[in-house]
Motif scaffolding. Structure first.
Motif, short mmCIF file in Angstrom:
data_model
loop_
_atom_site.label_atom_id
_atom_site.label_comp_id
_atom_site.label_asym_id
_atom_site.label_seq_id
_atom_site.Cartn_x
_atom_site.Cartn_y
_atom_site.Cartn_z
N ASP A 58 0.66 -1.15 0.10
CA ASP A 58 0.24 0.04 0.14
C ASP A 58 0.68 1.33 0.16
OD1 ASP A 58 0.81 -0.60 2.44
OD2 ASP A 58 -1.10 -0.01 3.62
N PHE A 59 2.15 1.29 -0.29
CA PHE A 59 3.05 2.44 -0.54
C PHE A 59 2.59 3.54 -1.39
CE2 PHE A 59 6.15 4.38 -3.01
CZ PHE A 59 7.25 4.80 -1.88
N LYS A 72 2.74 2.04 -5.36
CA LYS A 72 3.85 1.26 -5.55
C LYS A 72 4.21 0.91 -6.89
CE LYS A 72 5.84 -3.13 -4.22
NZ LYS A 72 5.63 -4.20 -3.16
N GLN A 73 3.08 0.57 -7.52
CA GLN A 73 3.48 -0.12 -9.12
C GLN A 73 3.61 1.41 -10.04
OE1 GLN A 73 0.50 -0.63 -7.14
NE2 GLN A 73 1.04 -2.71 -6.79
N ASP A 131 10.64 10.02 4.61
CA ASP A 131 10.49 8.70 4.44
C ASP A 131 9.66 8.28 5.81
OD1 ASP A 131 11.83 9.03 2.22
OD2 ASP A 131 13.48 7.77 3.03
N VAL A 132 8.60 7.51 5.41
CA VAL A 132 7.82 6.69 6.38
C VAL A 132 8.02 5.51 6.22
CG1 VAL A 132 5.73 6.39 7.49
CG2 VAL A 132 6.37 8.73 6.48
N TRP A 140 12.52 -3.32 8.15
CA TRP A 140 11.94 -2.12 7.57
C TRP A 140 11.38 -1.89 6.40
CZ3 TRP A 140 10.15 1.17 11.73
CH2 TRP A 140 10.76 1.00 12.93
N LYS A 141 10.14 -1.54 6.08
CA LYS A 141 9.91 -1.37 4.54
C LYS A 141 8.87 0.23 4.54
CE LYS A 141 10.10 -5.72 3.60
NZ LYS A 141 11.07 -6.03 2.55
N PHE A 142 9.35 0.85 3.41
CA PHE A 142 8.78 2.01 3.25
C PHE A 142 7.10 1.94 2.88
CE2 PHE A 142 13.15 2.03 1.87
CZ PHE A 142 13.47 3.50 2.20
N ILE A 143 6.56 2.71 3.61
CA ILE A 143 5.03 2.83 3.25
C ILE A 143 4.59 4.19 2.60
CG2 ILE A 143 4.55 3.74 5.55
CD1 ILE A 143 1.92 2.18 5.40
#
Length: 151
Positions: A58-59, A72-73, A131-132, A140-143
């Motif tokens: 859901d980035f 994201k896409q 960045d969140v 850790w992943k970017f949202i």
């Protein structure tokens, strides 16, 4: 054990717990920034699979050059286009502030990047990002992120 000794022991335990908690926060902040650096390095190497794996499903990103946030896409597709236009030669990141609250992190930083276009012209730009990131089982992943070149 007398009352003053119990109080002293309790204070010592709180102090040690607080120190351990502070160390955990510093470790989390370091891990967050390492994740950011990993994403920039993957971008420099045109490693689209690595970048895609670092983004949550859901980035959402809102680059300063974009009229609206991108999924994201969409972000992955635009990154591929930028790679067709040239190559990032070098970058440098300047962390300003990282806040970690449980499994959520917000990082503010500046950057400088040197980019060579297809004609061989090198352009150096500077900018900023926020960045969140969220902590997942595999790190850790970017949202979300927001930023871009300074005008």
């Amino acid at each position: 054990m007398n009352a003053p000794a119990k109080i002293a022991l309790g204070l010592l335990a709180m102090l040690l717990h607080g120190a351990a908690l502070a160390q955990d926060i510093r470790d989390d902040e370091a891990d967050v920034f390492l994740t950011i650096e990993r994403e920039w390095e993957a971008s420099r190497k045109d490693d689209h699979d690595e970048i895609e794996a670092m983004l949550t499903d859901d980035f959402m990103a809102w680059e300063k050059s974009s009229p609206a946030p991108r999924s994201k896409q969409s972000t992955v597709r635009w990154n591929r286009l930028v790679d067709e236009m040239g190559k990032t030669l070098r970058y440098e990141l300047y962390p300003l502030a990282i806040t970690v609250d449980g499994d959520l992190a917000v990082a503010h930083y500046l950057y400088s990047v040197a980019f060579r276009d297809k004609e061989g012209k090198i352009e150096v730009t500077n900018g900023r990002y926020t960045d969140v990131l969220i902590r997942k089982e595999d790190g850790w992943k970017f949202i979300a992120w927001h930023g871009g070149d300074d005008d």
